[in-house]
Design a protein around this motif. Structure first.
Motif, PDB file in Angstrom:
ATOM      1  N   ALA A  58      37.545  15.877  51.062  1.00  0.00           N
ATOM      2  CA  ALA A  58      36.393  16.186  50.159  1.00  0.00           C
ATOM      3  C   ALA A  58      36.338  14.726  49.590  1.00  0.00           C
ATOM      4  O   ALA A  58      36.835  13.954  49.499  1.00  0.00           O
ATOM      5  CB  ALA A  58      36.744  17.215  49.105  1.00  0.00           C
TER       6      ALA A  58
ATOM      7  N   ALA B 276      30.629  14.898  53.003  1.00  0.00           N
ATOM      8  CA  ALA B 276      29.814  14.822  51.768  1.00  0.00           C
ATOM      9  C   ALA B 276      29.190  16.105  51.965  1.00  0.00           C
ATOM     10  O   ALA B 276      29.211  17.098  50.621  1.00  0.00           O
ATOM     11  CB  ALA B 276      28.884  13.873  51.615  1.00  0.00           C
ATOM     12  N   TYR B 277      28.622  16.802  52.874  1.00  0.00           N
ATOM     13  CA  TYR B 277      27.788  17.896  52.661  1.00  0.00           C
ATOM     14  C   TYR B 277      28.655  19.153  53.130  1.00  0.00           C
ATOM     15  O   TYR B 277      28.088  20.326  52.751  1.00  0.00           O
ATOM     16  CB  TYR B 277      26.787  17.826  53.725  1.00  0.00           C
ATOM     17  CG  TYR B 277      25.552  16.851  53.500  1.00  0.00           C
ATOM     18  CD1 TYR B 277      24.402  17.710  52.941  1.00  0.00           C
ATOM     19  CD2 TYR B 277      25.453  15.719  53.606  1.00  0.00           C
ATOM     20  CE1 TYR B 277      23.382  16.977  52.468  1.00  0.00           C
ATOM     21  CE2 TYR B 277      24.429  14.905  53.340  1.00  0.00           C
ATOM     22  CZ  TYR B 277      23.383  15.536  52.480  1.00  0.00           C
ATOM     23  OH  TYR B 277      22.233  14.850  52.115  1.00  0.00           O
ATOM     24  N   ARG B 278      29.984  18.910  53.623  1.00  0.00           N
ATOM     25  CA  ARG B 278      30.382  20.131  54.315  1.00  0.00           C
ATOM     26  C   ARG B 278      31.884  20.210  53.668  1.00  0.00           C
ATOM     27  O   ARG B 278      32.695  20.973  54.072  1.00  0.00           O
ATOM     28  CB  ARG B 278      30.640  20.055  55.805  1.00  0.00           C
ATOM     29  CG  ARG B 278      29.739  20.600  56.658  1.00  0.00           C
ATOM     30  CD  ARG B 278      29.593  22.245  56.336  1.00  0.00           C
ATOM     31  NE  ARG B 278      30.390  22.524  57.360  1.00  0.00           N
ATOM     32  CZ  ARG B 278      30.953  24.058  57.053  1.00  0.00           C
ATOM     33  NH1 ARG B 278      30.409  24.805  56.136  1.00  0.00           N
ATOM     34  NH2 ARG B 278      31.355  24.677  58.133  1.00  0.00           N
ATOM     35  N   GLN B 279      32.139  19.494  52.489  1.00  0.00           N
ATOM     36  CA  GLN B 279      33.381  19.501  51.822  1.00  0.00           C
ATOM     37  C   GLN B 279      33.686  20.829  51.124  1.00  0.00           C
ATOM     38  O   GLN B 279      32.778  21.588  50.712  1.00  0.00           O
ATOM     39  CB  GLN B 279      33.598  18.391  50.893  1.00  0.00           C
ATOM     40  CG  GLN B 279      32.512  18.462  49.975  1.00  0.00           C
ATOM     41  CD  GLN B 279      32.530  17.242  49.076  1.00  0.00           C
ATOM     42  OE1 GLN B 279      33.469  17.121  48.190  1.00  0.00           O
ATOM     43  NE2 GLN B 279      31.433  16.412  49.199  1.00  0.00           N
ATOM     44  N   PRO B 280      35.027  21.208  51.199  1.00  0.00           N
ATOM     45  CA  PRO B 280      36.102  20.594  51.943  1.00  0.00           C
ATOM     46  C   PRO B 280      36.231  20.790  53.431  1.00  0.00           C
ATOM     47  O   PRO B 280      36.057  22.025  53.828  1.00  0.00           O
ATOM     48  CB  PRO B 280      37.270  21.138  50.996  1.00  0.00           C
ATOM     49  CG  PRO B 280      36.875  22.438  50.664  1.00  0.00           C
ATOM     50  CD  PRO B 280      35.453  22.412  50.544  1.00  0.00           C
TER      51      PRO B 280
ATOM     52  N   LEU C  48      42.589  19.300  54.200  1.00  0.00           N
ATOM     53  CA  LEU C  48      40.925  19.215  53.778  1.00  0.00           C
ATOM     54  C   LEU C  48      40.442  18.102  53.165  1.00  0.00           C
ATOM     55  O   LEU C  48      41.012  17.772  52.017  1.00  0.00           O
ATOM     56  CB  LEU C  48      40.821  20.683  52.854  1.00  0.00           C
ATOM     57  CG  LEU C  48      40.881  22.034  53.540  1.00  0.00           C
ATOM     58  CD1 LEU C  48      41.441  23.108  52.667  1.00  0.00           C
ATOM     59  CD2 LEU C  48      39.589  22.257  54.371  1.00  0.00           C
TER      60      LEU C  48
END
Lengths: 215, 269, 215
Positions: free
Chosen positions: A150, A102-106, A148
C-alpha cells in the motif's frame, strides 16, 4: 600585482589554471629559458603556497602525478551539490507499478502482475519501499502469504495529495496519453508567443471533449 | 610590378599636394610591391582608407583639405584596382562622394544666403569619419581588455573523492498517471471494473486498518473508527473491515455477546 | 579547518570547484535550507574573499553572470603556455563589428554597415552568434524587419566585465555643429586661404575628370 612577479605567484596561477597535476619539472618548463627558476626555487614556491593556503577552502596538495590545488575535503557537503546531476528518471515500469499500487491498494505483487501483464521487477518494489512511498501493510491469507502493498503518507505528501481520494478517477486516466500526445504535438507545431495562447485553448477544449466522450 | 613602375604609375595619377604635382611618392608608399598588396588589403573600407590618409598627413579631421585627400584616395583606389584586389563597391561610392564634396566646395559662396544655414559640404563626411574612428579605437580597446584564454583563465579546482549522495529522481504526477493509462491500455479494458473509483476509499481504509492493527496483539475494534472522518468515513472503515475479513486478512474476536470486539491481523506464518 | 565552517570558506570552496560563474542566489541555494545564509552574509563572504585574494595569483571577480575565481591577468604569459594552442587573435573587422554592437546595441546590420562604411561580413556575425557573444533580441520595425543584435552575458564574461558599463569609454567626438561653426568662422576670416588655392588648382587637373566619369 607588481611588475616583477614573484615565482610563487606564477606557480600559483599556473596550478590554479592547470587541468592536471603538475610536477616541479613541468612547472619550471613553463618559464622562459632566460628566467627559468631552478628546482629549489620552484620547490620553495610550492612550500610557500602550501603554507599560505593551509587554512583556506582550497589547498595545494601533492598527488602521485604532481601538485594540484584541491578543494578542502570538509567542504564536500556543499560543493558536491554543485554537480548534483539531474537525477535519473524512473522507468515506465516503475511508474506503472506505483500507480497500480496507489489505485488498487492493498495489493500483492501477483495482482500487480495480473494487471500489468508482465512480472513485477523486484528492484522496483525494493526502490519504492526504500523511498518510503509504499510499504507492506500485511499479508494475504492465500498460499505463499504474499505481502500486501500500500502507499504511504510520504507518497501522498510527495504528490501533494491529502488523501487517496485526490487521485483522479480512472475513467479520466484511460485517455490521458492520447490527450497528452495531442498536446505535445500541438506544442511542437506552435511557435513562440502564440503557443501559450494555443496551449491554453487546447487544454481548455479538446481534451475535455475527449474526456466527456470517454466517460 | 617593380618599384619604378609603381612610381611611374603614381606619377601618372598626378597626385597633387597643395596644388603642386607630387614630385615623389608619398613616404608611406615606399614599400616593396609584395608588401604593398598586403598593405592595401588591410584597409577595411573607404572610411578606413580615408582615415589612414588623414592620419598619415597629420591633418585635422575637422579641416580636411578635400581636394588633396580626394586625389590621394583615388590614387590608392586605382592602385587597388590595378592589383586586382577585390574592391568593394563602397570604395567607388566614396570616390563619388568625395568628388561631390569637392565640387560643392568650389561653388562660390553665395553672399545672399544666410550664412548660418550654410552647411560645410564636408560636415557629413567628417561626422562619418569621426564615428568610424571612434569605433576603430573601441575595437583596439576591446582587444586590450583582459580576456579568457589569453590574459586570464578560469579556475576549476579538483575535489577529493567525495561519496556523492545520489539524488532521488523526481516523479511528475502526470507522468505517473500517464504510465498508468498506458498500462490500462495494454490490459483488457473489461477488467477495469475491478478498479473502480468507488473502491478507492474502501481500499484506502483497508490500508489504514491494516496499518493500525497488529499481528501479535489485538486492537480495539471501536478504536479503528475515526469520528473526524464523519459518517461516511465510519461506514467506509466498516466496509473495509468486512472486505479484509472476506479476504482473510484480519480476524475479529469477541469474548462474548456485547463484549468489546478486537481485531488482529492474520499472521503470515 | 574547524568543525564550524565559516560561510566564506564554504563559498570559497564552491567558487573554486565550480566550472561556471555563480550568483549570490545560486551560492545560497547550495546551503541546506536549515542553515542557509541570507544574501547579505553571502555578499559579505564574497567581499572577504575578494579582499583575501586581492594580492594573490587568482582573484575573485564579479562577471555578468556571477562570481568566479580567475587567474590574475598579469600571469597570462606563463599560464597560456600550459596549452599548445595559441590564444585566439581576432581580426579588426571582427573586433570592430563586435565593438559597434556592444556600444550601440540593439543595432541592425545596416546600422553597423553605416558606421563601418563596408558590408558586414556574414561569417563574422555567424561566429559571434555561435560563440553566444551576440544574439538577436528583436526586429526593428522598419521595412524588411531587420534583426536587432545585442551582446550577451557570455560576451561580458569573456572580457572580464560585469556589465556594459565596464567597457572602455568611447573616445570623444568633437561637437560637429561647434566644429562646423568654427570652420565657417575661419573661412569667413580668411579671404584667400591656401586650401582654396589648392582646391582651385586641383580642379583644373586630371583627377577631376576621372571623378566626373565615376560619378
Amino acid at each position: 600585482m607588481s611588475e616583477d612577479i614573484a615565482i610563487y605567484h606564477i606557480v600559483e596561477g599556473i596550478l590554479f589554471a592547470a587541468d592536471r597535476p603538475l610536477t616541479v619539472k613541468q612547472l619550471s618548463e613553463l618559464f622562459d629559458e632566460g628566467g627559468r627558476p631552478d628546482t629549489k626555487e620552484i620547490q620553495a614556491a610550492i612550500e610557500q603556497l602550501q603554507y599560505d593556503y593551509k587554512d583556506r577552502g582550497v589547498q595545494c596538495v601533492k598527488l602521485a602525478s604532481g601538485y594540484v590545488f584541491r578543494v578542502h575535503e570538509d567542504l564536500g557537503p556543499w560543493v558536491s551539490k554543485l554537480w548534483d546531476e539531474k537525477p535519473a528518471k524512473y522507468s515506465r515500469a516503475f511508474l506503472e507499478t506505483l500507480s497500480i499500487i496507489a489505485y488498487r491498494q492493498p495489493i500483492t505483487r501477483g495482482e500487480i502482475e495480473a494487471i500489468r501483464g508482465v512480472a513485477v521487477n523486484t528492484q522496483i518494489v525494493k526502490t519504492l519501499i526504500e523511498r518510503n512511498w509504499i510499504r507492506v501493510v500485511g499479508h494475504k491469507d492465500v498460499p505463499g502469504k504474499p505481502a500486501l502493498l500500500a502507499t504511504t503518507k510520504d507518497f501522498l505528501d510527495y504528490f501533494n495529495l491529502s488523501s487517496l481520494e485526490g487521485l483522479p478517477p480512472l475513467s479520466e486516466i484511460k485517455d490521458l496519453d492520447e490527450a497528452a500526445a495531442q498536446l505535445e504535438q500541438e506544442a511542437a507545431i506552435e511557435e513562440q508567443t502564440q503557443s501559450e495562447i494555443t496551449l491554453t485553448a487546447v487544454s481548455d477544449e479538446e481534451p475535455t471533449d475527449q474526456l466527456d466522450a470517454a466517460s | 610590378m617593380t618599384e619604378q613602375a609603381l612610381q611611374d604609375e603614381l606619377v601618372d595619377f598626378q597626385v597633387l599636394v597643395k596644388g603642386q604635382p607630387l614630385a615623389e611618392l608619398p613616404k608611406d608608399l615606399y614599400i616593396p610591391p609584395d608588401a604593398l598588396e598586403v598593405f592595401l588589403e588591410t584597409f577595411h573600407g573607404p572610411l578606413d582608407l580615408l582615415l589612414y590618409l588623414i592620419r598619415k598627413h597629420n591633418i585635422d579631421i575637422l579641416d580636411i583639405p578635400i581636394a588633396e585627400i580626394t586625389n590621394q584616395y583615388i590614387a590608392y583606389v586605382e592602385m587597388m584596382k590595378d592589383m586586382q584586389l577585390e574592391l568593394a563597391a563602397e570604395y567607388l561610392v566614396m570616390a563619388a562622394t568625395l568628388a561631390e564634396i569637392k565640387s560643392r566646395m568650389l561653388l562660390p559662396r553665395s553672399s545672399e544666403s544666410d550664412d548660418e544655414d550654410e552647411i560645410d559640404p564636408r560636415a557629413e563626411l567628417i561626422r562619418r569619419l569621426q564615428l568610424y574612428e571612434q569605433f576603430k579605437q573601441a575595437a583596439l580597446d576591446l582587444d586590450d581588455l583582459p580576456r579568457v584564454g589569453r590574459d586570464t583563465f578560469d579556475v576549476v579546482s579538483g575535489t577529493p573523492d567525495w561519496e556523492k549522495e545520489k539524488p532521488l529522481p523526481d516523479v511528475d504526477f502526470q507522468e505517473m498517471l500517464l504510465a498508468l493509462s498506458q498500462a490500462l491500455k495494454r490490459v483488457d479494458m473489461t477488467e477495469s471494473h475491478l478498479i473502480e473509483r468507488e473502491e478507492l476509499t474502501v481500499r484506502e481504509a483497508m490500508a489504514y486498518v491494516l496499518d493500525a492493527i497488529k499481528v501479535d496483539d489485538f486492537t480495539d475494534f471501536s478504536k479503528l473508527f475515526r469520528p473526524e472522518t464523519g459518517r461516511a468515513g465510519v461506514i467506509v472503515t466498516f466496509l473495509a473491515l468486512l472486505e479484509l475479513l472476506r479476504e482473510q486478512m484480519i480476524e475479529l474476536v469477541q469474548a462474548g455477546p456485547f463484549a468489546p470486539i478486537h481485531v488482529r491481523a492474520i499472521s503470515d506464518e
